[in-house]
Design a protein around this motif. Structure first.
Motif, PDB file in Angstrom:
ATOM      1  N   GLN A 129      18.367 -74.861  14.224  1.00  0.00           N
ATOM      2  CA  GLN A 129      17.191 -76.707  13.886  1.00  0.00           C
ATOM      3  C   GLN A 129      16.008 -76.225  15.690  1.00  0.00           C
ATOM      4  OE1 GLN A 129      20.412 -79.146  14.974  1.00  0.00           O
ATOM      5  NE2 GLN A 129      22.109 -77.895  14.595  1.00  0.00           N
ATOM      6  N   GLU A 175      13.481 -69.146   5.736  1.00  0.00           N
ATOM      7  CA  GLU A 175      13.706 -70.287   5.644  1.00  0.00           C
ATOM      8  C   GLU A 175      12.975 -71.226   5.898  1.00  0.00           C
ATOM      9  OE1 GLU A 175      16.839 -73.853   4.950  1.00  0.00           O
ATOM     10  OE2 GLU A 175      17.232 -72.055   6.141  1.00  0.00           O
ATOM     11  N   LEU A 198      11.708 -74.479   7.667  1.00  0.00           N
ATOM     12  CA  LEU A 198      13.001 -76.288   7.710  1.00  0.00           C
ATOM     13  C   LEU A 198      12.206 -77.612   7.437  1.00  0.00           C
ATOM     14  CD1 LEU A 198      13.640 -74.340  11.715  1.00  0.00           C
ATOM     15  CD2 LEU A 198      14.828 -73.843   8.930  1.00  0.00           C
ATOM     16  N   ARG A 199      13.198 -78.191   7.714  1.00  0.00           N
ATOM     17  CA  ARG A 199      12.594 -79.538   7.528  1.00  0.00           C
ATOM     18  C   ARG A 199      12.035 -80.401   9.120  1.00  0.00           C
ATOM     19  NH1 ARG A 199      16.911 -81.125   3.087  1.00  0.00           N
ATOM     20  NH2 ARG A 199      17.642 -79.232   4.253  1.00  0.00           N
ATOM     21  N   TYR A 251      13.404 -80.106  13.766  1.00  0.00           N
ATOM     22  CA  TYR A 251      13.959 -79.263  12.375  1.00  0.00           C
ATOM     23  C   TYR A 251      14.630 -78.654  12.207  1.00  0.00           C
ATOM     24  CZ  TYR A 251       8.095 -79.310  13.327  1.00  0.00           C
ATOM     25  OH  TYR A 251       7.535 -80.595  13.374  1.00  0.00           O
ATOM     26  N   PHE A 252      14.904 -79.027  10.785  1.00  0.00           N
ATOM     27  CA  PHE A 252      16.636 -78.193  10.548  1.00  0.00           C
ATOM     28  C   PHE A 252      16.454 -77.347   9.597  1.00  0.00           C
ATOM     29  CE2 PHE A 252      15.974 -81.722   8.090  1.00  0.00           C
ATOM     30  CZ  PHE A 252      16.733 -81.715   7.343  1.00  0.00           C
ATOM     31  N   GLY A 253      17.446 -76.423   8.812  1.00  0.00           N
ATOM     32  CA  GLY A 253      17.623 -75.760   8.269  1.00  0.00           C
ATOM     33  C   GLY A 253      18.949 -75.746   7.698  1.00  0.00           C
TER      34      GLY A 253
END
Length: 285
Positions: free
Chosen positions: A45, A82, A84-85, A98-100
């Motif tokens: 995060q 990855e 992050l979104r 932002y997180f994955g």
């Protein structure tokens, strides 16, 4: 509805007094500020922003103006990479994170962070140490008639192993995030014994909507977390803690020397081992 808080405002820490042109001819503090972490058993995060110039007003509105929601943030564990979104989280100020979910934190692994925003590239590396479990955690009051008290925890510091710790707490329905405890950053060089027993004092959030108190109250349901971390992360949190202990405002640190492991920006990219327990207080009268 949960009250909105912010744990710490790296975006408004003034690490430099130099302004430059950041984008679109707008004169802004040039540094990118990162609050990023990955805990054992959870995904990465990141909260990303620009630092606020020293002469600007610091309030929730101005904080929102400095949040960055359009960066490309990549995390890798050496095997999986990855991107992050970003999502809105109304329990935070600023309410974007932002997180994955593809990469999950594991003890012993190293994680790299890369942030690309406009013409800027920010990078950092961290690792997750082995978790040290909490042996017990209880709520105690000095007097039976009191309506407030403190948490006392016990854990065993592994022998012949160097460890740095942070204790954090979260009060259910009052705090949506874990808050570092006051004097909660620990270096095991200072322990008298490998069996550790200590009082946990409630930590302070910024921009709370209610008056801060350093204790817990009857009726609270409290989550207590013992984090392990590497020396770089400990140094950051220890410099943060020193500002608070010395009655300084870490938003504007007295010597602008909060530690950082971010290359090309400021802030922290942290890996944590974690053990979390639940503590029930006595019912509220």
């Amino acid at each position: 509805m949960m009250k909105k808080y912010i744990l710490f405002l790296l975006m408004i820490v003034v690490w430099s007094c130099n302004d430059d042109i950041f984008s679109d001819g707008i004169k802004l503090e040039s540094k990118l500020a990162v609050e990023g972490w990955i805990e054992e058993g959870d995904g990465p995060q990141v909260i990303l922003s620009r630092t606020i110039p020293i002469n600007d007003v610091v309030d929730s509105t101005n904080v929102l103006n400095h949040v960055i929601r359009s960066a490309k943030i990549t995390v890798s564990d050496g095997e999986t990479t990855e991107v992050l979104r970003v999502k809105k989280d109304n329990d935070r100020i600023p309410p974007f994170i932002y997180f994955g979910s593809e990469i999950i934190g594991k003890a012993g692994k190293t994680y790299t962070l890369k942030i690309e925003y406009l013409n800027r590239i920010v990078e950092a590396t961290t690792s997750i140490p082995n978790t040290v479990p909490i042996a017990s955690a209880i709520y105690e009051k000095k007097n039976v008639a009191d309506t407030t008290g403190y948490i006392f925890i016990k854990f065993d510091d592994p022998v012949n192993e160097k460890n740095y710790y942070q204790i954090a707490t979260k009060v259910d329905k009052k705090e949506p995030i874990f808050v570092p405890a006051f004097y909660g950053n620990l270096d095991d060089d200072n322990f008298d014994s490998h069996s550790v027993s200590m009082q946990v004092n409630r930590g302070r959030l910024f921009f709370p909507k209610s008056k801060f108190t350093p204790y817990f109250t009857d009726g609270d349901l409290i989550f207590v977390k013992l984090r392990t971390m590497n020396k770089e992360v400990f140094n950051f949190w220890n410099s943060w803690q020193n500002e608070i202990v010395n009655s300084k405002n870490p938003i504007y640190p007295s010597n602008t020397s909060l530690k950082s492991n971010i290359k090309g920006g400021v802030g922290i990219w942290a890996g944590y081992g974690q053990s979390t327990v639940q503590v029930k207080t006595v019912p509220k009268k």
